[in-house]
Design a protein around this motif. Structure first.
Motif, short mmCIF file in Angstrom:
data_model
loop_
_atom_site.label_atom_id
_atom_site.label_comp_id
_atom_site.label_asym_id
_atom_site.label_seq_id
_atom_site.Cartn_x
_atom_site.Cartn_y
_atom_site.Cartn_z
N SER A 1 -16.18 -15.42 12.67
CA SER A 1 -15.09 -14.73 11.98
C SER A 1 -15.05 -15.13 10.52
O SER A 1 -15.55 -16.20 10.15
N PHE A 2 -14.42 -14.27 9.73
CA PHE A 2 -14.16 -14.66 8.34
C PHE A 2 -12.81 -14.12 7.91
O PHE A 2 -12.31 -13.13 8.45
N GLN A 3 -12.25 -14.81 6.92
CA GLN A 3 -11.06 -14.31 6.23
C GLN A 3 -11.21 -14.59 4.75
O GLN A 3 -11.64 -15.68 4.37
N PRO A 4 -10.91 -13.63 3.89
CA PRO A 4 -10.83 -13.93 2.46
C PRO A 4 -9.72 -14.95 2.21
O PRO A 4 -8.63 -14.84 2.77
N CYS A 5 -9.99 -15.92 1.37
CA CYS A 5 -9.07 -17.06 1.22
C CYS A 5 -7.80 -16.76 0.44
O CYS A 5 -6.73 -17.26 0.80
N ARG A 6 -7.93 -16.01 -0.65
CA ARG A 6 -6.79 -15.89 -1.56
C ARG A 6 -6.51 -14.42 -1.89
O ARG A 6 -6.78 -13.96 -3.02
N PRO A 7 -5.96 -13.66 -0.94
CA PRO A 7 -5.66 -12.26 -1.21
C PRO A 7 -4.60 -12.13 -2.30
O PRO A 7 -3.72 -12.98 -2.44
N LEU A 8 -4.70 -11.07 -3.06
CA LEU A 8 -3.75 -10.83 -4.15
C LEU A 8 -2.68 -9.81 -3.80
O LEU A 8 -1.68 -9.69 -4.51
N SER A 9 -2.87 -9.06 -2.73
CA SER A 9 -1.89 -8.04 -2.33
C SER A 9 -0.56 -8.70 -1.97
O SER A 9 -0.53 -9.78 -1.39
N ARG A 10 0.52 -8.00 -2.31
CA ARG A 10 1.87 -8.50 -2.04
C ARG A 10 2.66 -7.45 -1.28
O ARG A 10 2.57 -6.26 -1.57
N GLY A 11 3.45 -7.92 -0.31
CA GLY A 11 4.29 -7.02 0.46
C GLY A 11 5.73 -7.48 0.45
O GLY A 11 6.15 -8.28 -0.40
N ARG A 12 6.51 -6.99 1.44
CA ARG A 12 7.94 -7.32 1.51
C ARG A 12 8.38 -7.47 2.96
O ARG A 12 7.81 -6.85 3.87
N ILE A 13 9.45 -8.26 3.12
CA ILE A 13 10.20 -8.33 4.38
C ILE A 13 11.65 -8.05 4.05
O ILE A 13 12.23 -8.70 3.16
N ASP A 14 12.24 -7.08 4.73
CA ASP A 14 13.63 -6.69 4.48
C ASP A 14 14.34 -6.41 5.80
O ASP A 14 13.74 -5.92 6.75
N ILE A 15 15.62 -6.72 5.82
CA ILE A 15 16.41 -6.37 7.00
C ILE A 15 16.49 -4.85 7.13
O ILE A 15 16.42 -4.11 6.14
#
Length: 550
Positions: A388-402
């Motif tokens: 498996s692999f994962q990119p270490c430092r993604p730059l994409s940003r999201g949100r969590i909201d009620i």
């Protein structure tokens, strides 16, 4: 509403951060500390047995079982996010890999304006928690959190992975938490004598012997109570009763990257328009609450192989019974460790200035359908392995909201995966790296057959398309109550106090200014150790001032 007792500190959440805070803030006996946990006891066999996390992966009794909204970048799929709802939080249901992260991760925090959070600043706080256990089982001096070298219990298949890395010119490291973390090697895990060592085991349970620490389980926190802009207590629900408790000094949210921003918003701290939409009285307008969400995405590639693997031991019923008997009698064998046995932090190409990809090499295949919801402890009936692999430092940003004023309703999670071109490029680079590794002599001789979809023949476009179809969260959400000096673009200051409010801090992975390169449990524990020092120092100043003016 019942009005209950008054405490010096109220900690919301008994996870990796909350357990540390409970131990540290109650240590001198002067402070009355309350810990509120929405889940119940961690006294469960499949929590204590290391490989048992495959059974807790979908267990709603100990797991919030969150899901994201459909994400366009991953073919409109929902991403499953297990999070611990139990004493110890996610440290009770995770894969136990203990990686501090790379020094550059924390120097990046410092360079973002977070003075005092560089690598040299935070290293002592990692070390404060850790008790290093060598491959012979000898525990060294240090803290209460066991970080074990379990090489003697690992499957020998890893030698092929290391040989492949050597062919590629990738370095080998003895310890990802040592002075030279770059390279491939064996993951250290949080176990003690063959049993999981969660944050609750290491920190909370010893502290529970103190009369000044009180724990409430099955306590769902509804909101923070304010007088003006000062946090004065917590309202929670237990056994169909609504209870109010007061905090003389501070309220500390350690509910995690999902629940801490949710609780702030339910309490009137967050984007004003969102809160008004749900009929919540505004205490403080801050668009950053719930924003700056980051997570690691990873993908598995499956192979049948020419040598026996854990599948041969754990697929047959008699194999399961033998492994179980060995574990019960000796606390050793394949059930005493994680399936995430080897891997590393490597550069996807020679031109990278630092490791940008994390690898995993697992001597087992537990499903040829990664999206399936069968327990992870059911291996396939043939010898196989996963890389498996994962990119270490993604730059994409999201949100969590009620999406409701009801605290029992899960918030809306929108990670906004792969929304930055650099993250797309990192996916392709990671796929190419694994292709290169699978073409080495070391692994060509090991592979009997690749299990579709077959990476070897994929173009860049096909690597990306396959990633979009099959990738999943690596369960490292951070950043939703981010730390920073600017109150317009962050939620907490450098001492983790909520900007614009008094007596309220957030201490958990939600405060990360940016995601660390690897697994997030170790840096979360570090954050709590550093926060405890700051909380005690700040309140000692208050005490002295009160004594001087009395």
């Amino acid at each position: 509403m019942e009005v209950a007792q008054e405490f010096d500190y109220i900690i919301v959440g008994s996870g990796s951060a909350g357990s540390v805070l409970a131990e540290r803030l109650s240590a001198d006996g002067r402070n009355r500390v309350l810990v509120l946990e929405a889940g119940g006891s961690d006294r469960r066999f499949f929590i204590k047995m290391p490989i048992g996390y495959g059974r807790t992966f979908y267990d709603e009794r100990v797991n919030w079982k969150y899901e994201t909204e459909p994400e366009l970048a991953i073919d409109a799929r929902r991403s499953y996010w297990p999070r611990g709802r139990v004493l110890g939080g996610s440290s009770s249901i995770n894969a136990m890999v203990y990686c501090r992260g790379l020094p550059a991760d924390f120097d990046a925090w410092k360079n973002m304006g977070n003075v005092g959070w560089g690598w040299e600043d935070v290293l002592p706080y990692f070390q404060r928690s850790e008790c290093q256990v060598d491959a012979q089982g000898n525990a060294g001096p240090g803290g209460p959190l066991y970080v074990s070298d379990v090489t003697s219990q690992l499957h020998p298949l890893r030698r092929h992975f290391f040989a492949a890395a050597k062919e590629m010119g990738l370095p080998y490291t003895q310890d990802f938490n040592g002075p030279h973390p770059e390279g491939v090697g064996v993951y250290r895990i949080n176990t003690r004598k063959g049993m999981r060592c969660s944050a609750a085991d290491a920190f909370l349970r010893p502290a529970m012997q103190r009369p000044n620490l009180h724990l409430e389980t099955r306590a769902l926190v509804r909101r923070v109570l304010f007088q003006g802009r000062r946090a004065v207590g917590i309202e929670f629900e237990k056994d169909a009763r609504i209870v109010s408790v007061r905090a003389r000094r501070e309220v500390i949210l350690s509910a995690g990257a999902v629940n801490s921003p949710q609780l702030l918003q339910l309490s009137g701290v967050g984007p004003a328009q969102l809160l008004r939409q749900h009929g919540i009285d505004l205490v403080l307008d801050n668009e950053a609450v719930g924003g700056q969400l980051q997570d690691h995405l990873g993908i598995n590639y499956y192979y049948q192989c020419t040598e026996p693997t854990l599948n041969n031991q754990l697929y047959p019923l008699h194999g399961k019974l033998l492994a179980g008997l060995r574990y019960v009698l000796t606390r050793k064998g394949p059930l005493s460790v994680s399936v995430n046995q080897s891997g590393g932090f490597v550069r996807s190409s020679a031109g990278m200035s630092a490791p940008d990809t994390q690898l995993y090499f697992n001597p087992v295949t537990y499903s040829t359908a990664p999206e399936g919801k069968r327990p992870l402890m059911n291996p396939d009936p043939f010898p196989g392995f996963i890389i498996s692999f994962q990119p270490c430092r993604p730059l994409s940003r999201g949100r969590i909201d009620i999406c409701s004023a009801d605290p029992k309703v899960a918030p809306t999670i929108r990670p906004n995966y792969l929304s930055v071109q650099a993250d797309v490029d990192a996916v392709i680079a990671g796929g190419r790296l694994v292709q290169q590794m699978m073409r080495t002599r070391a692994l060509q001789g090991l592979v009997k057959e690749a299990i579709a979809p077959v990476l070897d023949s994929m173009s860049d476009a096909q690597i990306l398309s396959d990633f979009r179809q099959r990738c999943g969260s690596v369960f490292h959400p951070v950043g939703t109550c981010g730390m920073g000096p600017d109150p317009e673009h962050s939620v907490v200051d450098l001492r983790l106090r909520v900007h614009g409010l008094e007596a309220l801090r957030v201490v958990d992975a939600s405060i990360f200014p940016s995601i660390t390169s690897g697994n997030t449990n170790a840096p979360t524990i570090m954050v709590a150790q550093k926060a405890a020092d700051m909380i005690l120092a700040d309140n000692e100043k208050v005490r002295r001032h009160a004594d001087q003016t009395a």
